[in-house]
Scaffold this motif. Structure first.
Motif, PDB file in Angstrom:
ATOM      1  N   GLY A  39       0.898  -1.089   0.153  1.00 47.66           N
ATOM      2  CA  GLY A  39      -0.004   0.017  -0.022  1.00 47.66           C
ATOM      3  C   GLY A  39       0.781   1.123  -0.075  1.00 47.66           C
ATOM      4  N   ASP A  40       0.576   2.000   0.867  1.00 45.53           N
ATOM      5  CA  ASP A  40       1.187   3.364   0.965  1.00 45.53           C
ATOM      6  C   ASP A  40       2.570   3.312   2.082  1.00 45.53           C
ATOM      7  N   GLU A  41       2.995   1.937   2.604  1.00 49.21           N
ATOM      8  CA  GLU A  41       3.994   2.141   3.562  1.00 49.21           C
ATOM      9  C   GLU A  41       4.893   0.980   2.835  1.00 49.21           C
ATOM     10  N   ALA A  42       6.233   1.284   3.470  1.00 52.37           N
ATOM     11  CA  ALA A  42       7.092   0.108   3.195  1.00 52.37           C
ATOM     12  C   ALA A  42       7.273  -0.737   4.378  1.00 52.37           C
ATOM     13  N   VAL A  43       7.305  -2.125   3.929  1.00 51.44           N
ATOM     14  CA  VAL A  43       7.518  -3.082   5.014  1.00 51.44           C
ATOM     15  C   VAL A  43       8.733  -3.901   4.962  1.00 51.44           C
ATOM     16  N   CYS A  44       9.226  -4.203   5.949  1.00 52.38           N
ATOM     17  CA  CYS A  44      10.558  -5.107   5.951  1.00 52.38           C
ATOM     18  C   CYS A  44      10.270  -6.211   7.052  1.00 52.38           C
ATOM     19  N   ARG A  45      10.437  -7.443   6.893  1.00 51.65           N
ATOM     20  CA  ARG A  45      10.463  -8.507   7.776  1.00 51.65           C
ATOM     21  C   ARG A  45      11.892  -9.007   8.251  1.00 51.65           C
ATOM     22  N   PHE A  46      12.037  -9.297   9.396  1.00 48.78           N
ATOM     23  CA  PHE A  46      13.463  -9.813   9.856  1.00 48.78           C
ATOM     24  C   PHE A  46      13.178 -10.553  11.280  1.00 48.78           C
ATOM     25  N   THR A  47      13.642 -11.736  10.937  1.00 51.25           N
ATOM     26  CA  THR A  47      13.816 -12.661  12.374  1.00 51.25           C
ATOM     27  C   THR A  47      15.227 -12.645  12.933  1.00 51.25           C
ATOM     28  N   PRO A  48      15.354 -12.170  14.021  1.00 52.60           N
ATOM     29  CA  PRO A  48      16.770 -12.064  14.531  1.00 52.60           C
ATOM     30  C   PRO A  48      17.233 -13.418  15.069  1.00 52.60           C
ATOM     31  N   GLU A  49      18.406 -13.780  14.806  1.00 56.20           N
ATOM     32  CA  GLU A  49      18.980 -14.888  15.498  1.00 56.20           C
ATOM     33  C   GLU A  49      19.416 -14.863  16.980  1.00 56.20           C
ATOM     34  N   PRO A  50      19.417 -16.137  17.734  1.00 55.63           N
ATOM     35  CA  PRO A  50      19.818 -16.083  19.128  1.00 55.63           C
ATOM     36  C   PRO A  50      21.077 -15.265  19.414  1.00 55.63           C
ATOM     37  N   PHE A  51      21.935 -15.168  18.347  1.00 54.99           N
ATOM     38  CA  PHE A  51      23.396 -14.401  18.677  1.00 54.99           C
ATOM     39  C   PHE A  51      23.007 -12.881  18.537  1.00 54.99           C
ATOM     40  N   HIS A  52      21.730 -12.346  18.269  1.00 53.09           N
ATOM     41  CA  HIS A  52      21.481 -11.150  18.222  1.00 53.09           C
ATOM     42  C   HIS A  52      20.915 -10.598  19.500  1.00 53.09           C
ATOM     43  N   THR A  53      21.345 -11.332  20.614  1.00 50.23           N
ATOM     44  CA  THR A  53      20.874 -11.002  21.883  1.00 50.23           C
ATOM     45  C   THR A  53      21.554  -9.713  22.650  1.00 50.23           C
ATOM     46  N   ALA A  54      21.035  -9.057  23.655  1.00 47.81           N
ATOM     47  CA  ALA A  54      21.480  -8.108  24.618  1.00 47.81           C
ATOM     48  C   ALA A  54      21.475  -8.654  25.643  1.00 47.81           C
ATOM     49  N   VAL A  55      20.340  -9.141  26.362  1.00 49.05           N
ATOM     50  CA  VAL A  55      20.263  -9.709  27.356  1.00 49.05           C
ATOM     51  C   VAL A  55      19.385 -10.902  27.314  1.00 49.05           C
ATOM     52  N   GLY A  57      16.824 -13.402  26.154  1.00 56.64           N
ATOM     53  CA  GLY A  57      15.439 -12.948  25.484  1.00 56.64           C
ATOM     54  C   GLY A  57      15.173 -11.760  24.852  1.00 56.64           C
ATOM     55  N   ALA A  58      16.228 -10.990  24.698  1.00 57.75           N
ATOM     56  CA  ALA A  58      15.807  -9.439  24.102  1.00 57.75           C
ATOM     57  C   ALA A  58      16.788  -9.392  23.014  1.00 57.75           C
ATOM     58  N   VAL A  59      16.404  -8.693  22.018  1.00 54.26           N
ATOM     59  CA  VAL A  59      17.130  -8.197  20.836  1.00 54.26           C
ATOM     60  C   VAL A  59      18.324  -7.068  21.428  1.00 54.26           C
ATOM     61  N   TYR A  60      19.339  -7.246  20.934  1.00 47.93           N
ATOM     62  CA  TYR A  60      20.333  -6.180  20.799  1.00 47.93           C
ATOM     63  C   TYR A  60      20.093  -5.027  20.200  1.00 47.93           C
ATOM     64  N   GLY A  61      19.861  -3.674  20.909  1.00 52.40           N
ATOM     65  CA  GLY A  61      19.624  -2.622  20.475  1.00 52.40           C
ATOM     66  C   GLY A  61      20.348  -2.068  18.964  1.00 52.40           C
ATOM     67  N   GLY A  62      21.442  -2.411  18.876  1.00 55.11           N
ATOM     68  CA  GLY A  62      22.421  -2.171  17.861  1.00 55.11           C
ATOM     69  C   GLY A  62      21.836  -2.679  16.663  1.00 55.11           C
ATOM     70  N   LEU A  63      21.248  -4.029  16.526  1.00 54.28           N
ATOM     71  CA  LEU A  63      20.613  -4.602  15.597  1.00 54.28           C
ATOM     72  C   LEU A  63      19.220  -3.819  14.956  1.00 54.28           C
ATOM     73  N   ILE A  64      18.565  -3.384  15.767  1.00 52.13           N
ATOM     74  CA  ILE A  64      17.171  -2.796  15.740  1.00 52.13           C
ATOM     75  C   ILE A  64      17.714  -1.322  15.290  1.00 52.13           C
ATOM     76  N   ALA A  65      18.609  -0.759  15.683  1.00 53.32           N
ATOM     77  CA  ALA A  65      18.940   0.560  14.905  1.00 53.32           C
ATOM     78  C   ALA A  65      19.359   0.097  13.554  1.00 53.32           C
ATOM     79  N   SER A  66      20.276  -0.812  13.259  1.00 55.83           N
ATOM     80  CA  SER A  66      20.788  -1.104  11.915  1.00 55.83           C
ATOM     81  C   SER A  66      19.554  -1.301  10.961  1.00 55.83           C
ATOM     82  N   LEU A  67      18.473  -2.168  11.428  1.00 57.60           N
ATOM     83  CA  LEU A  67      17.410  -2.431  10.639  1.00 57.60           C
ATOM     84  C   LEU A  67      16.624  -1.127  10.229  1.00 57.60           C
ATOM     85  N   ILE A  68      16.226  -0.320  11.256  1.00 58.44           N
ATOM     86  CA  ILE A  68      15.859   1.011  11.201  1.00 58.44           C
ATOM     87  C   ILE A  68      16.437   1.974  10.018  1.00 58.44           C
ATOM     88  N   ASP A  69      17.598   1.695  10.062  1.00 62.66           N
ATOM     89  CA  ASP A  69      18.620   2.569   9.154  1.00 62.66           C
ATOM     90  C   ASP A  69      18.391   2.155   7.849  1.00 62.66           C
TER      91      ASP A  69
END
Length: 166
Positions: A39-55, A57-69
């Protein structure tokens, strides 16, 4: 058009600009994200791997920033082509790099869940596109970001294509 026939925004990038760690199809070690129009938005789907962890059960914030970027700059290209009513495979190529990136983490982003990034341009100019991005995990917004994407000058793209660099 079937999902198999759709091309990601990043598929339209010139080969000389497909090396990005986040979205470059020519980077065998990168994320290789793909962004699509829905439609009028752009969509990206990504499934983080276990090594993308911060603590645990939670995704590392740097990965989230990279995806947004990278989803933001891909969305900028799509929106720039739409603004001038040109197909993404037309010349000259409209390719963008990050001028600035702002990320706000709203909730922990869980591992083991597909992330859905939704983006829209909030400003489209000749040289700059501002893009708002939301990250959802299981339908819950866990992060928001803004990318100010700056168009790569044609001379720089030509130097990349010739192998001489920026």
């Amino acid at each position: 058009m079937s999902p198999e026939e759709r091309r990601a925004f990043q598929d339209y990038y010139p080969d000389s600009t497909k090396h990005c760690y986040g979205c470059g199809s020519r980077n065998p070690d990168g994320y290789r994200i793909q962004s699509f129009a829905e439609g009028d938005e752009a969509v990206c789907r990504f499934t983080p791997e276990p090594f993308h962890t911060a603590v645990p059960g939670a995704v590392y914030g740097g990965l989230i920033a990279s995806l947004i970027d990278c989803h933001g700059t891909g969305t900028a290209a799509w929106e720039a082509y739409r603004a001038v009513d040109r197909p993404m495979d037309s010349d000259p190529p409209l390719r963008f790099v990050t001028g600035s990136l702002r990320v706000s983490y709203r909730k922990p982003t869980p591992l083991g869940v597909e992330l859905v990034l939704r983006a829209r341009a909030t400003e489209v100019g000749d040289r700059k596109v501002r893009v708002a991005v939301q990250v959802e995990a299981g339908g819950v917004v866990t992060a928001e970001g803004e990318v100010v994407a700056v168009r790569i000058p044609e001379a720089w793209l030509a130097s990349l294509a010739s192998g001489s660099g920026p």
